[in-house]
Design a protein around this motif. Structure first.
Motif, short mmCIF file in Angstrom:
data_model
loop_
_atom_site.label_atom_id
_atom_site.label_comp_id
_atom_site.label_asym_id
_atom_site.label_seq_id
_atom_site.Cartn_x
_atom_site.Cartn_y
_atom_site.Cartn_z
N LYS A 1 0.81 -1.22 0.00
CA LYS A 1 0.00 0.00 0.00
C LYS A 1 0.85 1.28 0.00
O LYS A 1 0.56 2.21 -0.74
N PRO A 2 1.95 1.31 0.78
CA PRO A 2 2.78 2.52 0.74
C PRO A 2 3.30 2.82 -0.67
O PRO A 2 3.53 3.97 -1.03
N ILE A 3 3.46 1.78 -1.47
CA ILE A 3 3.93 1.97 -2.86
C ILE A 3 2.76 2.39 -3.75
O ILE A 3 2.82 3.40 -4.46
N THR A 4 1.66 1.64 -3.71
CA THR A 4 0.53 1.95 -4.61
C THR A 4 -0.10 3.29 -4.24
O THR A 4 -0.59 3.99 -5.11
N ASP A 5 -0.02 3.68 -2.96
CA ASP A 5 -0.54 5.00 -2.57
C ASP A 5 0.32 6.14 -3.11
O ASP A 5 -0.11 7.28 -3.16
N LEU A 6 1.54 5.81 -3.50
CA LEU A 6 2.47 6.85 -3.97
C LEU A 6 2.38 7.04 -5.49
O LEU A 6 2.90 8.01 -6.04
N LEU A 7 1.69 6.12 -6.17
CA LEU A 7 1.66 6.17 -7.64
C LEU A 7 1.09 7.49 -8.16
O LEU A 7 1.55 8.04 -9.15
N SER A 8 0.09 8.02 -7.44
CA SER A 8 -0.52 9.27 -7.91
C SER A 8 0.48 10.44 -7.80
O SER A 8 0.37 11.42 -8.52
N LYS A 9 1.48 10.29 -6.95
CA LYS A 9 2.47 11.36 -6.77
C LYS A 9 3.53 11.34 -7.87
O LYS A 9 4.33 12.27 -8.02
N ALA B 1 -8.27 -1.88 -6.83
CA ALA B 1 -7.90 -0.44 -6.71
C ALA B 1 -6.39 -0.27 -6.85
O ALA B 1 -5.90 0.65 -7.50
N GLN B 2 -5.64 -1.19 -6.25
CA GLN B 2 -4.17 -1.10 -6.35
C GLN B 2 -3.72 -1.33 -7.79
O GLN B 2 -2.85 -0.60 -8.30
N MET B 3 -4.37 -2.26 -8.49
CA MET B 3 -4.03 -2.48 -9.90
C MET B 3 -4.37 -1.22 -10.72
O MET B 3 -3.58 -0.77 -11.54
N GLU B 4 -5.52 -0.66 -10.45
CA GLU B 4 -5.96 0.53 -11.21
C GLU B 4 -4.97 1.68 -11.03
O GLU B 4 -4.74 2.47 -11.95
N ALA B 5 -4.39 1.76 -9.84
CA ALA B 5 -3.44 2.86 -9.57
C ALA B 5 -2.25 2.81 -10.53
O ALA B 5 -1.74 3.84 -10.98
N PHE B 6 -1.79 1.60 -10.89
CA PHE B 6 -0.69 1.48 -11.85
C PHE B 6 -1.11 2.02 -13.22
O PHE B 6 -0.36 2.69 -13.91
N ARG B 7 -2.37 1.74 -13.58
CA ARG B 7 -2.84 2.08 -14.93
C ARG B 7 -3.11 3.58 -15.11
O ARG B 7 -3.45 4.03 -16.19
#
Ligand SMILES: NS(=O)(=O)c1ccc(NCc2ccco2)cc1
Ligand SMILES: [Zn+2]
Length: 265
Positions: A164-172, A229-235
């Motif tokens: 989560k700390p990684i996928t939460d950072l994708l938007s940044k 949701a975590q997968m979508e964050a990558f996309r």
């Protein structure tokens, strides 16, 4: 020549122009891991569990380089890899991901033709070789096992609290070329399955240019779960041409005379 990427104009089918080994290499990656029939993975009872020593990283950069997102700790990190098929100790360099536009594609390696929605690569270099003393030198060394990359399939399921700390950072790091210094500590060990016993291993290459044939690949059988949701964050991560990265995976390459070993029956 536009820098390489994954679009029609600069994707895997064009990489041979700058990187002839793409078409002439005989140990290219990724491959389709076949588990039954003639050319299938062969059980090797001598293959031991992989051993990782990943103290939580305290200083790292998280970067969108336009073709993936990459977590790179500062040079001082002491994370190491040994065991499995390896005879030497390897130093951790970085980890990054490959993913697709939907849950039926995205991984680089395949299992009997099946793709997973994503694949995590933990990149290491042989820190005991007399021929090189950095990752960059290792890539250019022509040593067949200069690098070792651990591959983990991602599949959609429960939310992965450790990632989560990684996928939460994708938007940044939505914009290509953007990076952030990773806030606080990151425990990579917590992301991985407890036992690193069941894996495929074979001699291959980097899966992106320069496609150097210097990688001992270790691909684990057990996928890591992440939420939709975590997968979508990558996309939602951009490729630098105003488009999201929605397929940064190279198709499988010919096995040629290589064999794949499996640490499990
Ligand atoms: N997808 S992967 O794990 O095979 C992989 C890993 C590392 C690089 N690095 C590319 C590079 C940087 C400098 C020289 O070379 C490229 C691909
Ligand atoms: Zn990779």
């Amino acid at each position: 020549m536009a820098p390489w990427g994954y679009s029609k104009e600069n994707g895997p089918a064009t990489w041979h122009k700058d990187c002839p080994i793409a078409n002439t290499g005989v140990r290219q990656s990724p491959i389709d891991l076949i588990t039954t029939g003639q050319t299938c993975a062969k059980y090797d009872s001598n293959l031991k569990p992989v051993i990782v020593s990943y103290p939580a990283f305290s200083e790292a950069t998280f970067l969108n380089n336009g073709h993936s997102v990459q977590f790179q700790p500062s040079a001082g990190n002491l994370s190491e890899l040994s065991g499995g098929p390896l005879t030497k100790k390897y130093k951790f360099e970085q980890f990054h991901f490959h993913w697709g536009n939907n849950d039926s594609e995205g991984s680089e390696h395949r299992v009997n033709g099946k793709m997973y929605p994503a694949e995590l690569h933990l990149v290491h270099w042989n820190s005991e070789s007399p021929n090189f003393s950095s990752f960059q030198e290792a890539v250019g060394s022509n040593d067949p096992h200069a690098l070792c990359v651990l591959g983990f399939f991602l599949k959609v399921g429960a939310e992965n609290a450790s990632l989560k700390p990684i996928t939460d950072l994708l938007s940044k790091v939505k914009n290509a070329g953007s990076s952030v210094s990773f806030p606080g500590k990151f425990d990579l060990k917590a992301v991985l399955p407890e036992t690193l016993t069941d894996y495929y291993t074979y001699d291959g290459s980097l899966t992106t240019p320069p496609l150097a044939e210097c990688v001992k690949w270790i691909v684990f059988k057990e996928p890591i779960e992440v939420s939709t949701a975590q997968m979508e964050a990558f996309r939602a991560v951009d490729d630098g041409h105003g488009k999201p990265i929605t397929g940064n995976y190279r198709p499988p390459c010919p096995l040629h005379t290589r064999t794949v070993a499996a640490s499990f029956k």
